[in-house]
Design an enzyme around this catalytic site. Structure first.
Site, PDB file in Angstrom:
ATOM      1  N   HIS A  12       0.775  -1.200   0.041  1.00 44.70           N
ATOM      2  CA  HIS A  12      -0.001   0.012   0.125  1.00 44.70           C
ATOM      3  C   HIS A  12       0.760   1.202   0.063  1.00 44.70           C
ATOM      4  O   HIS A  12       0.431   2.502   0.579  1.00 44.70           O
ATOM      5  CB  HIS A  12      -0.905  -0.029   1.140  1.00 44.70           C
ATOM      6  CG  HIS A  12      -0.325  -0.171   2.421  1.00 44.70           C
ATOM      7  ND1 HIS A  12      -0.623  -0.822   3.646  1.00 44.70           N
ATOM      8  CD2 HIS A  12       0.862   0.626   3.155  1.00 44.70           C
ATOM      9  CE1 HIS A  12       0.012  -0.553   4.531  1.00 44.70           C
ATOM     10  NE2 HIS A  12       0.927   0.098   4.402  1.00 44.70           N
ATOM     11  N   HIS A  59      -1.267   4.324  10.259  1.00 49.76           N
ATOM     12  CA  HIS A  59       0.107   4.757   9.993  1.00 49.76           C
ATOM     13  C   HIS A  59       0.328   5.970  11.205  1.00 49.76           C
ATOM     14  O   HIS A  59       1.377   6.887  10.914  1.00 49.76           O
ATOM     15  CB  HIS A  59       0.709   5.204   8.788  1.00 49.76           C
ATOM     16  CG  HIS A  59       0.942   3.894   8.097  1.00 49.76           C
ATOM     17  ND1 HIS A  59      -0.254   3.483   7.463  1.00 49.76           N
ATOM     18  CD2 HIS A  59       1.956   3.430   7.589  1.00 49.76           C
ATOM     19  CE1 HIS A  59       0.221   2.350   6.573  1.00 49.76           C
ATOM     20  NE2 HIS A  59       1.628   2.367   6.777  1.00 49.76           N
ATOM     21  N   HIS A 193      10.271  -4.129   3.660  1.00 52.18           N
ATOM     22  CA  HIS A 193      10.719  -2.705   3.736  1.00 52.18           C
ATOM     23  C   HIS A 193      11.051  -2.138   4.898  1.00 52.18           C
ATOM     24  O   HIS A 193      10.357  -2.390   5.979  1.00 52.18           O
ATOM     25  CB  HIS A 193       9.622  -1.954   2.517  1.00 52.18           C
ATOM     26  CG  HIS A 193       8.419  -1.732   3.287  1.00 52.18           C
ATOM     27  ND1 HIS A 193       7.275  -2.584   3.742  1.00 52.18           N
ATOM     28  CD2 HIS A 193       7.842  -0.395   3.685  1.00 52.18           C
ATOM     29  CE1 HIS A 193       6.436  -1.996   3.942  1.00 52.18           C
ATOM     30  NE2 HIS A 193       6.521  -0.753   4.116  1.00 52.18           N
ATOM     31  N   GLU A 241       4.422  -5.101   8.472  1.00 51.71           N
ATOM     32  CA  GLU A 241       2.866  -5.085   7.960  1.00 51.71           C
ATOM     33  C   GLU A 241       2.428  -6.657   7.378  1.00 51.71           C
ATOM     34  O   GLU A 241       1.299  -6.699   6.923  1.00 51.71           O
ATOM     35  CB  GLU A 241       2.989  -4.086   6.773  1.00 51.71           C
ATOM     36  CG  GLU A 241       3.058  -2.781   7.488  1.00 51.71           C
ATOM     37  CD  GLU A 241       3.156  -1.601   6.247  1.00 51.71           C
ATOM     38  OE1 GLU A 241       2.934  -0.223   6.778  1.00 51.71           O
ATOM     39  OE2 GLU A 241       3.134  -1.822   5.113  1.00 51.71           O
TER      40      GLU A 241
HETATM   41  C1  DHB Z   1       5.900   3.833   2.169  1.00 53.33           C
HETATM   42  C2  DHB Z   1       4.695   3.927   3.148  1.00 53.33           C
HETATM   43  C3  DHB Z   1       4.217   2.651   3.592  1.00 53.33           C
HETATM   44  O1  DHB Z   1       3.182   2.755   4.546  1.00 53.33           O
HETATM   45  C4  DHB Z   1       4.629   1.700   3.021  1.00 53.33           C
HETATM   46  O2  DHB Z   1       3.889   0.375   3.556  1.00 53.33           O
HETATM   47  C5  DHB Z   1       5.434   1.375   2.077  1.00 53.33           C
HETATM   48  C6  DHB Z   1       6.052   2.574   1.621  1.00 53.33           C
HETATM   49  C7  DHB Z   1       6.663   4.735   1.739  1.00 53.33           C
HETATM   50  O3  DHB Z   1       6.556   6.033   2.193  1.00 53.33           O
HETATM   51  O4  DHB Z   1       7.579   4.834   0.651  1.00 53.33           O
HETATM   52 FE    FE Z   2       2.820   0.986   5.377  1.00 52.83          FE
END
Ligand code: DHB
Ligand code: FE
Length: 280
Positions: A12, A59, A193, A241
């Site tokens: 997302h 978030h 990530h 996540e």
């Molecule tokens: C980003 C933010 C998110 O919540 C995520 O799940 C993945 C990437 C971002 O800011 O790049």
């Molecule tokens: Fe996220």
């Protein structure tokens, strides 16, 4: 009784909202991500869901560090999209499926899940973007919704094991709902990530692949052997996540068919993945 037609899990990343707003689906940077939704659109046209139950993580928009529920569920008439990460979007609210929300609240509390019940709840990019990806075109989401938020922001985090149990109970409650509605389950976030700190940019395609493979199996809970800290070590702080995927997949009882799978590195600093399942 209500029927669960299947489950879609997807990343997302907030900038997806900007890509959608600017029509960049065919752009070379974005195409490898957006193409993952083509087979899912075809499948959704066949299974025709009426309601979406969405596992996502807030978030810091609706819940912040001062008050952070481990598990929260929406029981509202509607949900305002308060943020896509690029300023407050001017999109209509999502319509709540209130009857199912209260069914879920009662079942979950009865089964020892201490849910925070939210009759007023803003949703962020983690909720809004996957629904826009799944149901593009119209302004208003054509499905009614139930949002369920799992904490991945403030320690301590719910374990993958606990999220699997939550998902199973959500599935049981939907199947016990006296309704002819067709329910789609959505899990959003991940995969690997990390956006901040010394390991910013950390990705782990090997772990992501093992995880996606495991979700296809009859026992999808390979990942529940790991603690939250172990998962973060493997896939980065924000990669946790993936617990949304675990909850969503566990709503399906019995064997599944993998409808589609897409995995692309990177979108932003994220391993962008989409995987859909139907009951077999
Ligand atoms: C980003 C933010 C998110 O919540 C995520 O799940 C993945 C990437 C971002 O800011 O790049
Ligand atoms: Fe996220």
């Amino acid at each position: 009784m209500a029927q669960i037609v299947g489950c879609v899990n997807t990343s997302h990343v907030p900038s997806i909202g900007k890509a959608l707003a600017h029509g960049l689906q065919q752009d070379p940077y974005w195409q490898p991500f957006f193409k993952g939704f083509h087979p899912i659109h075809t499948w959704l046209d066949e299974v025709k869901p009426d309601v979406a139950v969405v596992f996502y993580n807030d978030h810091g928009l609706n819940f912040f560090l001062d008050k952070m529920p481990t598990f929260a569920i929406g029981a509202g008439k509607e949900y305002v999209n308060g943020d896509e990460g690029w300023g407050t979007p001017n999109t209509p609210p999502f319509t709540g499926e209130e009857e199912l929300s209260w069914k879920l609240v009662n079942h979950l509390v009865d089964h020892d899940f201490d849910m925070t019940i939210c009759q007023d709840m803003m949703v962020d990019h983690a909720f809004a973007l996957p629904l826009k990806l799944l149901f593009p075109g119209g302004e208003r989401c054509p499905l009614t919704v139930v949002p369920i938020s799992l904490n991945t922001v403030l320690y301590p985090f719910p374990s993958a094991r606990r999220c699997a149990a939550l998902g199973k109970n959500v599935g049981d409650a939907i199947r016990a709902w006296d309704s002819d509605k067709r329910v789609l389950i959505v899990g959003t976030g991940g995969l690997s990530h990390q956006l901040e700190g010394e390991r910013a940019g950390h990705l782990n395609p090997d772990f992501d692949k093992q995880f996606m493979d495991s979700l296809v199996r009859d026992d999808p809970n390979w990942v529940t052997q790991f603690s939250s800290e172990d998962i973060i070590e493997q896939v980065g702080t924000a990669g946790l996540e993936l617990i949304m995927w675990v909850a969503a997949r566990n709503t399906l009882a019995g064997p599944v068919r993998e409808v589609s799978r897409n995995y692309h590195i990177p979108i932003s600093n994220t391993a962008a993945a989409t995987q859909a399942f139907a009951p077999r």
